[in-house]
Design an enzyme around this catalytic site. Sequence first.
Site, PDB file in Angstrom:
ATOM      1  N   TYR A   1       3.160  24.330   2.693  1.00 38.70           N
ATOM      2  CA  TYR A   1       2.197  25.077   3.510  1.00 38.70           C
ATOM      3  C   TYR A   1       0.842  25.148   2.803  1.00 38.70           C
ATOM      4  O   TYR A   1      -0.179  24.741   3.355  1.00 38.70           O
ATOM      5  CB  TYR A   1       2.751  26.479   3.754  1.00 38.70           C
ATOM      6  CG  TYR A   1       1.901  27.335   4.666  1.00 38.70           C
ATOM      7  CD1 TYR A   1       1.891  27.136   6.042  1.00 38.70           C
ATOM      8  CD2 TYR A   1       1.114  28.371   4.154  1.00 38.70           C
ATOM      9  CE1 TYR A   1       1.120  27.936   6.881  1.00 38.70           C
ATOM     10  CE2 TYR A   1       0.342  29.172   4.983  1.00 38.70           C
ATOM     11  CZ  TYR A   1       0.351  28.955   6.350  1.00 38.70           C
ATOM     12  OH  TYR A   1      -0.412  29.751   7.176  1.00 38.70           O
TER      13      TYR A   1
ATOM     14  N   GLY B   1       6.464  29.090  18.386  1.00 37.69           N
ATOM     15  CA  GLY B   1       5.864  29.800  19.514  1.00 37.69           C
ATOM     16  C   GLY B   1       6.804  29.774  20.704  1.00 37.69           C
ATOM     17  O   GLY B   1       7.882  29.176  20.644  1.00 37.69           O
TER      18      GLY B   1
ATOM     19  N   GLY C   1       1.776  30.325  20.139  1.00 35.78           N
ATOM     20  CA  GLY C   1       2.229  31.149  19.007  1.00 35.78           C
ATOM     21  C   GLY C   1       1.632  32.538  19.069  1.00 35.78           C
ATOM     22  O   GLY C   1       0.971  32.918  20.039  1.00 35.78           O
TER      23      GLY C   1
ATOM     24  N   ASP D   1       1.338  22.990  22.485  1.00 34.33           N
ATOM     25  CA  ASP D   1       2.319  23.548  21.544  1.00 34.33           C
ATOM     26  C   ASP D   1       3.614  22.738  21.618  1.00 34.33           C
ATOM     27  O   ASP D   1       3.947  22.195  22.669  1.00 34.33           O
ATOM     28  CB  ASP D   1       2.624  25.012  21.912  1.00 34.33           C
ATOM     29  CG  ASP D   1       2.979  25.845  20.702  1.00 34.33           C
ATOM     30  OD1 ASP D   1       2.195  26.720  20.323  1.00 34.33           O
ATOM     31  OD2 ASP D   1       4.071  25.612  20.114  1.00 34.33           O
TER      32      ASP D   1
ATOM     33  N   GLY E   1      -9.929  13.419  14.688  1.00 29.06           N
ATOM     34  CA  GLY E   1     -10.220  12.143  15.352  1.00 29.06           C
ATOM     35  C   GLY E   1     -10.627  12.382  16.801  1.00 29.06           C
ATOM     36  O   GLY E   1     -11.577  11.763  17.310  1.00 29.06           O
TER      37      GLY E   1
HETATM   38  P1  NAD Z   1       3.016  31.077  14.827  1.00 27.79           P
HETATM   39  O1  NAD Z   1       4.134  30.442  14.116  1.00 27.79           O
HETATM   40  O2  NAD Z   1       3.315  32.208  15.753  1.00 27.79           O
HETATM   41  O3  NAD Z   1       2.148  30.016  15.634  1.00 27.79           O
HETATM   42  C1  NAD Z   1       2.066  28.653  15.295  1.00 27.79           C
HETATM   43  C2  NAD Z   1       2.181  27.845  16.578  1.00 27.79           C
HETATM   44  O4  NAD Z   1       2.071  26.454  16.272  1.00 27.79           O
HETATM   45  C3  NAD Z   1       3.528  28.026  17.268  1.00 27.79           C
HETATM   46  O5  NAD Z   1       3.353  28.256  18.639  1.00 27.79           O
HETATM   47  C4  NAD Z   1       4.255  26.707  17.002  1.00 27.79           C
HETATM   48  O6  NAD Z   1       5.222  26.398  17.977  1.00 27.79           O
HETATM   49  C5  NAD Z   1       3.090  25.750  16.965  1.00 27.79           C
HETATM   50  N1  NAD Z   1       3.373  24.502  16.223  1.00 27.79           N
HETATM   51  C6  NAD Z   1       3.963  24.393  15.008  1.00 27.79           C
HETATM   52  N2  NAD Z   1       4.047  23.104  14.637  1.00 27.79           N
HETATM   53  C7  NAD Z   1       3.488  22.384  15.655  1.00 27.79           C
HETATM   54  C8  NAD Z   1       3.288  21.002  15.889  1.00 27.79           C
HETATM   55  N3  NAD Z   1       3.683  20.076  14.989  1.00 27.79           N
HETATM   56  N4  NAD Z   1       2.692  20.623  17.064  1.00 27.79           N
HETATM   57  C9  NAD Z   1       2.303  21.524  17.982  1.00 27.79           C
HETATM   58  N5  NAD Z   1       2.480  22.858  17.809  1.00 27.79           N
HETATM   59  C10 NAD Z   1       3.060  23.282  16.664  1.00 27.79           C
HETATM   60  O7  NAD Z   1       1.995  31.566  13.685  1.00 27.79           O
HETATM   61  P2  NAD Z   1       0.599  32.332  13.791  1.00 27.79           P
HETATM   62  O8  NAD Z   1       0.691  33.518  12.908  1.00 27.79           O
HETATM   63  O9  NAD Z   1       0.198  32.495  15.192  1.00 27.79           O
HETATM   64  O10 NAD Z   1      -0.361  31.289  13.052  1.00 27.79           O
HETATM   65  C11 NAD Z   1      -1.277  30.476  13.762  1.00 27.79           C
HETATM   66  C12 NAD Z   1      -2.143  29.723  12.765  1.00 27.79           C
HETATM   67  O11 NAD Z   1      -2.863  30.649  11.933  1.00 27.79           O
HETATM   68  C13 NAD Z   1      -1.345  28.834  11.809  1.00 27.79           C
HETATM   69  O12 NAD Z   1      -2.052  27.638  11.593  1.00 27.79           O
HETATM   70  C14 NAD Z   1      -1.303  29.636  10.531  1.00 27.79           C
HETATM   71  O13 NAD Z   1      -1.198  28.821   9.399  1.00 27.79           O
HETATM   72  C15 NAD Z   1      -2.639  30.372  10.579  1.00 27.79           C
HETATM   73  N6  NAD Z   1      -2.591  31.598   9.776  1.00 27.79           N
HETATM   74  C16 NAD Z   1      -1.915  32.700  10.216  1.00 27.79           C
HETATM   75  C17 NAD Z   1      -1.856  33.843   9.424  1.00 27.79           C
HETATM   76  C18 NAD Z   1      -1.147  35.096   9.859  1.00 27.79           C
HETATM   77  O14 NAD Z   1      -1.089  36.045   9.089  1.00 27.79           O
HETATM   78  N7  NAD Z   1      -0.626  35.211  11.054  1.00 27.79           N
HETATM   79  C19 NAD Z   1      -2.488  33.851   8.175  1.00 27.79           C
HETATM   80  C20 NAD Z   1      -3.144  32.696   7.745  1.00 27.79           C
HETATM   81  C21 NAD Z   1      -3.207  31.580   8.567  1.00 27.79           C
END
Ligand code: NAD
Length: 319
Positions: free
Chosen positions: A144, A37, A11, A32, A101
């Site tokens: 979420y 992503g 991601g 992933d 786990g």
């Molecule tokens: P993103 O959507 O680009 O990345 C999330 C990644 O998780 C993706 O590659 C997606 O394919 C993968 N994914 C989703 N569900 C999955 C699953 N069930 N199994 C395996 N992979 C899975 O978002 P991001 O902005 O890179 O966010 C990354 C993390 O940071 C997330 O947990 C998000 O909640 C947290 N976060 C991000 C922000 C922000 O502003 N970008 C703010 C707060 C928290």
Amino acid sequence: MKRILVTGGAGFIGSHLCERLLNEGNEVICLDNYFTGSKENVVHLLDNPYFELVRHDVTEPYMVEVDEIYNLACPASPVHYQYNPIKTIKTSVMGAINMLGLAKRVHAKILQASTSEVYGDPAVHPQPETYWGNVNPIGQRSCYDEGKRCAETLFMDYHIQNEVKIKIIRIFNTYGPNMNPNDGRVVSNFIVQALKGEDITIFGDGNQTRSFQYVDDLVEGMIRMMNSRDGFWGPVNIGNPVEFTMLELAEQVIKLTQSKSKIIHLPLPQDDPTQRKPVIELANKELDGWEPKIALEEGLIKTIAYFEQVLIKKGELKK
Ligand code: NAD
Ligand code: UDP
């Protein structure tokens, strides 16, 4: 050399983290399911023999011998996490259970990418870690927000009950290269709209605020948190405390792209937080004086340059 698992590694944030961890001489396993992503984000790392890419869903158990786990797997954009809300909450909750786990079994340290959304539509401003939040448990954003809150609970319980070494960070709005052009979050939306000369879509009157952090500052904070002293488990806010309205953001993006786009207003989504700004004193104290270094204008310039390249490659923008 440490072996490190990064879930959600393909991601936006995960791809920057994988690159940084490899550059620091670690072995990295990027896991992933490619929901939001893409391989594009990490394809340049595939030549590195210390990098492995695994297609797997964190709602299913996964076994691997590692020293550290960064748990990022979860869609982060409201558009994507609301597409299949049951799957979103499963990803946060079952993903946390599976990864905790694993951490317990192999004695790995594990960091959770939590979020400022645990504060909901905050009644306390700015938000310190001690604030418990104001979250609707049955609204559009709940899959979420409540999923991430439950994950924090699980992390604490695994720590207390099973002595797992945990680290919880609450990330505030982060932007930068490798965001998906169709991600749906505000920074990528405004930049793509401005570059294409399309209308800039402000939801509501545009007076709601967010505090935007450039991705490099976040990655620095994540790594410092993982390496912080035993006994400091978090949660800790990682964000840039400089606050902007969405109108100010739109104006900055229009100025920096020299766009002719016009601002239009669309309805405000349900439970959209009116304000958000982190208190970062705890991070500053515990993480060796950590503070964001990249101001919004500088970060936007880098991000605009990235999206220009992406849109040219897709044939959606002329050189
Ligand atoms: P993103 O959507 O680009 O990345 C999330 C990644 O998780 C993706 O590659 C997606 O394919 C993968 N994914 C989703 N569900 C999955 C699953 N069930 N199994 C395996 N992979 C899975 O978002 P991001 O902005 O890179 O966010 C990354 C993390 O940071 C997330 O947990 C998000 O909640 C947290 N976060 C991000 C922000 C922000 O502003 N970008 C703010 C707060 C928290
Ligand atoms: N937003 C907007 N136009 C867009 C996308 C988002 O005005 O095209 C607003 C949204 O309503 C919210 C803010 O920008 O008030 C940040 O939205 P985002 O989805 O980036 O993140 P979050 O709401 O989770 O902080």
